[in-house]
Motif scaffolding. Structure first.
Motif, PDB file in Angstrom:
ATOM      1  N   THR A   1       6.812   4.277  -3.300  1.00 46.62           N
ATOM      2  CA  THR A   1       7.170   2.881  -3.054  1.00 46.62           C
ATOM      3  C   THR A   1       7.859   2.770  -1.708  1.00 46.62           C
ATOM      4  N   ILE A   2       7.483   1.733  -0.954  1.00 51.26           N
ATOM      5  CA  ILE A   2       8.108   1.477   0.341  1.00 51.26           C
ATOM      6  C   ILE A   2       8.478   0.000   0.410  1.00 51.26           C
TER       7      ILE A   2
ATOM      8  N   MET B   1       4.423  -4.973  13.519  1.00 50.50           N
ATOM      9  CA  MET B   1       4.194  -4.628  12.114  1.00 50.50           C
ATOM     10  C   MET B   1       2.707  -4.371  11.871  1.00 50.50           C
ATOM     11  N   SER B   2       1.847  -5.092  12.589  1.00 45.60           N
ATOM     12  CA  SER B   2       0.407  -4.826  12.501  1.00 45.60           C
ATOM     13  C   SER B   2       0.114  -3.429  13.026  1.00 45.60           C
ATOM     14  N   THR B   3       0.749  -3.094  14.155  1.00 45.88           N
ATOM     15  CA  THR B   3       0.583  -1.741  14.699  1.00 45.88           C
ATOM     16  C   THR B   3       0.976  -0.715  13.647  1.00 45.88           C
ATOM     17  N   PHE B   4       2.111  -0.929  12.995  1.00 42.50           N
ATOM     18  CA  PHE B   4       2.615   0.016  12.008  1.00 42.50           C
ATOM     19  C   PHE B   4       1.657   0.179  10.832  1.00 42.50           C
ATOM     20  N   VAL B   5       1.259  -0.927  10.198  1.00 41.41           N
ATOM     21  CA  VAL B   5       0.432  -0.798   8.987  1.00 41.41           C
ATOM     22  C   VAL B   5      -0.968  -0.274   9.299  1.00 41.41           C
ATOM     23  N   GLU B   6      -1.447  -0.500  10.506  1.00 41.08           N
ATOM     24  CA  GLU B   6      -2.762   0.036  10.885  1.00 41.08           C
ATOM     25  C   GLU B   6      -2.694   1.513  11.267  1.00 41.08           C
ATOM     26  N   SER B   7      -1.492   2.030  11.456  1.00 44.40           N
ATOM     27  CA  SER B   7      -1.309   3.410  11.911  1.00 44.40           C
ATOM     28  C   SER B   7      -1.096   4.410  10.786  1.00 44.40           C
TER      29      SER B   7
ATOM     30  N   PHE C   1      -1.643   4.143   3.434  1.00 46.29           N
ATOM     31  CA  PHE C   1      -0.796   3.719   2.322  1.00 46.29           C
ATOM     32  C   PHE C   1      -1.448   3.982   0.963  1.00 46.29           C
ATOM     33  N   SER C   2      -2.440   4.845   0.914  1.00 49.45           N
ATOM     34  CA  SER C   2      -3.100   5.174  -0.353  1.00 49.45           C
ATOM     35  C   SER C   2      -2.082   5.684  -1.357  1.00 49.45           C
ATOM     36  N   GLY C   3      -2.115   5.122  -2.560  1.00 52.80           N
ATOM     37  CA  GLY C   3      -1.224   5.561  -3.624  1.00 52.80           C
ATOM     38  C   GLY C   3       0.210   5.081  -3.486  1.00 52.80           C
TER      39      GLY C   3
ATOM     40  N   THR D   1      -0.928  -0.670  -2.702  1.00 53.79           N
ATOM     41  CA  THR D   1      -0.740  -1.786  -3.630  1.00 53.79           C
ATOM     42  C   THR D   1       0.367  -2.649  -3.058  1.00 53.79           C
ATOM     43  N   TRP D   2       0.012  -3.848  -2.635  1.00 52.64           N
ATOM     44  CA  TRP D   2       0.955  -4.748  -1.974  1.00 52.64           C
ATOM     45  C   TRP D   2       1.458  -5.785  -2.959  1.00 52.64           C
TER      46      TRP D   2
END
Length: 102
Positions: free
Chosen positions: A22-23, A38-44, A47-49, A78-79
């Protein structure tokens, strides 16, 4: 912020998400949008599992479509729906919100 394709460089070392299930992902909000970094971060990252709980800080703007945009950009994980938190939130109210997520 005017260019939805902007991807500012992250100015720190790469982090490891290994071992996280969990994050909590926090960011300031501008008219329902997360900062482009934040787009840079999540695309980098992968986040599987991982369950991602987004939250934004603002005095008035809601979390808007930022959660959906970030989830789409990440493509994995899972968002959860997320929440706006203002500067006047009490520790008690914050803990109540966190407990509803469990």
């Amino acid at each position: 912020m005017n260019d939805p394709n902007a991807r500012p460089e992250i100015g720190s070392e790469t982090i490891s998400l290994e071992g996280y299930s969990t994050i909590y992902l926090g960011y300031p909000i501008w008219w329902g949008e997360a900062p482009r970094i934040m787009s840079t971060f999540v695309e980098s990252y992968d986040f599987s599992g991982i369950t991602i709980i987004p939250f934004c800080t603002s005095g008035s703007s809601d979390i808007g479509k930022s959660k959906d945009n970030l989830a789409n950009q990440a493509g994995k994980g899972t968002w959860l729906s997320g929440k706006r938190i203002d500067g006047n939130v009490s520790e008690s109210d914050l803990m109540k919100w966190i407990e509803t997520l469990q």
